[in-house]
Write a protein that holds these residues in place. Structure first.
Motif, PDB file in Angstrom:
ATOM      1  N   MET A   1      42.974 113.894 -54.280  1.00  8.55           N
ATOM      2  CA  MET A   1      41.818 114.732 -54.508  1.00  8.55           C
ATOM      3  C   MET A   1      42.186 115.756 -55.589  1.00  8.55           C
ATOM      4  N   PRO A   2      41.361 115.898 -56.588  1.00  5.14           N
ATOM      5  CA  PRO A   2      41.663 116.866 -57.656  1.00  5.14           C
ATOM      6  C   PRO A   2      41.662 118.312 -57.132  1.00  5.14           C
ATOM      7  N   LEU A   3      42.574 119.113 -57.669  1.00  8.11           N
ATOM      8  CA  LEU A   3      42.651 120.511 -57.263  1.00  8.11           C
ATOM      9  C   LEU A   3      41.357 121.262 -57.566  1.00  8.11           C
ATOM     10  N   ASP A   4      40.667 120.890 -58.638  1.00 12.21           N
ATOM     11  CA  ASP A   4      39.388 121.541 -58.958  1.00 12.21           C
ATOM     12  C   ASP A   4      38.360 121.306 -57.847  1.00 12.21           C
ATOM     13  N   THR A   5      38.380 120.118 -57.249  1.00 11.24           N
ATOM     14  CA  THR A   5      37.462 119.806 -56.155  1.00 11.24           C
ATOM     15  C   THR A   5      37.747 120.706 -54.957  1.00 11.24           C
ATOM     16  N   ILE A   6      39.022 120.865 -54.628  1.00 10.62           N
ATOM     17  CA  ILE A   6      39.416 121.725 -53.509  1.00 10.62           C
ATOM     18  C   ILE A   6      39.021 123.173 -53.800  1.00 10.62           C
ATOM     19  N   HIS A   7      39.330 123.628 -55.013  1.00 11.48           N
ATOM     20  CA  HIS A   7      39.002 125.002 -55.397  1.00 11.48           C
ATOM     21  C   HIS A   7      37.496 125.250 -55.324  1.00 11.48           C
ATOM     22  N   ASP A   8      36.713 124.353 -55.890  1.00 17.40           N
ATOM     23  CA  ASP A   8      35.263 124.523 -55.892  1.00 17.40           C
ATOM     24  C   ASP A   8      34.701 124.537 -54.470  1.00 17.40           C
ATOM     25  N   PHE A   9      35.253 123.700 -53.597  1.00 25.10           N
ATOM     26  CA  PHE A   9      34.827 123.673 -52.199  1.00 25.10           C
ATOM     27  C   PHE A   9      35.116 125.018 -51.530  1.00 25.10           C
ATOM     28  N   ASN A  10      36.296 125.577 -51.777  1.00 19.63           N
ATOM     29  CA  ASN A  10      36.650 126.878 -51.203  1.00 19.63           C
ATOM     30  C   ASN A  10      35.745 127.982 -51.735  1.00 19.63           C
ATOM     31  N   CYS A  11      35.427 127.938 -53.019  1.00 23.46           N
ATOM     32  CA  CYS A  11      34.501 128.926 -53.589  1.00 23.46           C
ATOM     33  C   CYS A  11      33.134 128.836 -52.921  1.00 23.46           C
ATOM     34  N   GLN A  12      32.688 127.619 -52.674  1.00 23.71           N
ATOM     35  CA  GLN A  12      31.406 127.416 -52.006  1.00 23.71           C
ATOM     36  C   GLN A  12      31.449 127.970 -50.576  1.00 23.71           C
ATOM     37  N   LEU A  13      32.551 127.712 -49.853  1.00 22.02           N
ATOM     38  CA  LEU A  13      32.695 128.234 -48.490  1.00 22.02           C
ATOM     39  C   LEU A  13      32.594 129.757 -48.457  1.00 22.02           C
ATOM     40  N   MET A  91      51.985 114.020 -48.898  1.00 18.87           N
ATOM     41  CA  MET A  91      50.928 115.024 -48.919  1.00 18.87           C
ATOM     42  C   MET A  91      50.188 115.006 -50.258  1.00 18.87           C
ATOM     43  N   GLN A  92      50.929 114.979 -51.360  1.00 16.47           N
ATOM     44  CA  GLN A  92      50.277 114.956 -52.673  1.00 16.47           C
ATOM     45  C   GLN A  92      49.439 113.706 -52.850  1.00 16.47           C
ATOM     46  N   ALA A  93      49.941 112.573 -52.386  1.00 14.57           N
ATOM     47  CA  ALA A  93      49.196 111.322 -52.523  1.00 14.57           C
ATOM     48  C   ALA A  93      47.903 111.343 -51.701  1.00 14.57           C
ATOM     49  N   GLU A  94      47.945 111.956 -50.528  1.00 15.13           N
ATOM     50  CA  GLU A  94      46.790 111.938 -49.630  1.00 15.13           C
ATOM     51  C   GLU A  94      45.749 113.005 -49.967  1.00 15.13           C
ATOM     52  N   ILE A  95      46.191 114.244 -50.268  1.00 16.26           N
ATOM     53  CA  ILE A  95      45.202 115.311 -50.489  1.00 16.26           C
ATOM     54  C   ILE A  95      45.292 115.984 -51.850  1.00 16.26           C
ATOM     55  N   GLY A  96      46.365 115.744 -52.609  1.00 16.55           N
ATOM     56  CA  GLY A  96      46.454 116.275 -53.968  1.00 16.55           C
ATOM     57  C   GLY A  96      47.033 117.663 -54.106  1.00 16.55           C
ATOM     58  N   CYS A  97      47.271 118.354 -53.002  1.00 17.95           N
ATOM     59  CA  CYS A  97      47.840 119.709 -53.091  1.00 17.95           C
ATOM     60  C   CYS A  97      49.302 119.653 -53.502  1.00 17.95           C
ATOM     61  N   LEU A  98      49.764 120.741 -54.092  1.00 15.11           N
ATOM     62  CA  LEU A  98      51.156 120.845 -54.504  1.00 15.11           C
ATOM     63  C   LEU A  98      51.994 121.384 -53.351  1.00 15.11           C
ATOM     64  N   PRO A  99      53.239 120.939 -53.228  1.00 15.01           N
ATOM     65  CA  PRO A  99      54.114 121.486 -52.191  1.00 15.01           C
ATOM     66  C   PRO A  99      54.221 123.009 -52.345  1.00 15.01           C
ATOM     67  N   GLY A 100      54.089 123.712 -51.227  1.00 13.69           N
ATOM     68  CA  GLY A 100      54.123 125.165 -51.259  1.00 13.69           C
ATOM     69  C   GLY A 100      52.763 125.801 -51.486  1.00 13.69           C
ATOM     70  N   PRO A 104      44.244 125.015 -46.658  1.00 15.81           N
ATOM     71  CA  PRO A 104      43.825 124.639 -45.305  1.00 15.81           C
ATOM     72  C   PRO A 104      42.385 124.151 -45.205  1.00 15.81           C
ATOM     73  N   PHE A 105      41.579 124.421 -46.220  1.00 15.05           N
ATOM     74  CA  PHE A 105      40.150 124.121 -46.138  1.00 15.05           C
ATOM     75  C   PHE A 105      39.799 123.045 -47.169  1.00 15.05           C
ATOM     76  N   LEU A 106      39.664 121.827 -46.683  1.00 19.63           N
ATOM     77  CA  LEU A 106      39.407 120.676 -47.551  1.00 19.63           C
ATOM     78  C   LEU A 106      38.012 120.120 -47.313  1.00 19.63           C
ATOM     79  N   PRO A 107      37.433 119.498 -48.329  1.00 19.29           N
ATOM     80  CA  PRO A 107      36.108 118.893 -48.170  1.00 19.29           C
ATOM     81  C   PRO A 107      36.189 117.482 -47.587  1.00 19.29           C
ATOM     82  N   ARG A 108      36.994 117.308 -46.555  1.00 18.17           N
ATOM     83  CA  ARG A 108      37.178 115.995 -45.936  1.00 18.17           C
ATOM     84  C   ARG A 108      36.950 116.091 -44.435  1.00 18.17           C
ATOM     85  N   ALA A 109      36.054 115.276 -43.933  1.00 17.94           N
ATOM     86  CA  ALA A 109      35.747 115.268 -42.504  1.00 17.94           C
ATOM     87  C   ALA A 109      36.815 114.541 -41.689  1.00 17.94           C
TER      88      ALA A 109
END
Length: 162
Positions: A1-13, A91-100, A104-109
């Motif tokens: 999952m691209p980091l921009d997608t995660i970031h945008d989801f968090n901004c929306q939350l 972890m990177q392969a599954e959700i795209g986040c960087l180690p460290g 915690p808030f992902l757009p995945r059910a």
């Protein structure tokens, strides 16, 4: 999952919640966390998010305070199986986040979130919304509202007894 997608989801939350958003050098370890906290004057608990896996192929996130530890028994009670912590590569392969800098808030059910109840004892907490050079700070009193907007199952782990 691209980091921009995660970031945008968090901004929306956070769009209707009072919060703070910081830009800084990338935080991928506790030493940098401490330097940035001191420089910016944060008065909040650092959170830590662990990406967990189970033998049956499921994954989960555990949101805790920085010094929190994985309580295998409590996770097993909540999700029915004993977890292990994913490798950084998994972890990177599954959700795209960087180690460290696991968000915690992902757009995945399909990835449940476990919240360590000990985090609720703090007045505010921080997390990385995907990009390690950004941090969000939220008063803990607003956490319930944020969690209600997530698409995934959310559970609270009991406070560990000493």
């Amino acid at each position: 999952m691209p980091l921009d997608t995660i970031h945008d989801f968090n901004c929306q939350l956070l769009s209707t919640l009072p919060h703070q958003h910081y830009q800084h050098e990338p935080i991928l370890d506790y030493a940098t966390d401490e330097r940035v906290k001191a420089r910016l004057g944060w008065q909040a608990e650092f959170s830590k998010t662990l990406f967990l896996k189970f033998k049956d192929g499921r994954f989960a996130l555990l949101l805790t305070h920085r010094d929190g530890r994985l309580d295998n028994k409590a996770v097993k009670v909540s999700l029915g199986a004993k977890p292990s912590i994913c490798t950084p590569q998994e972890m990177q392969a599954e959700i795209g986040c960087l180690p460290g800098a696991v968000c915690p808030f992902l757009p995945r059910a399909d990835i449940p979130l476990l919240v360590d109840s000990a985090l609720l004892a703090h007045h505010a907490f921080t997390w990385t919304p995907g990009h390690p050079e950004q941090t969000f700070l939220l008063a803990t009193e607003h956490l319930t509202t944020l969690l209600a907007a997530l698409p995934c199952q959310v559970s609270y782990l009991p406070v560990a007894q000493a």
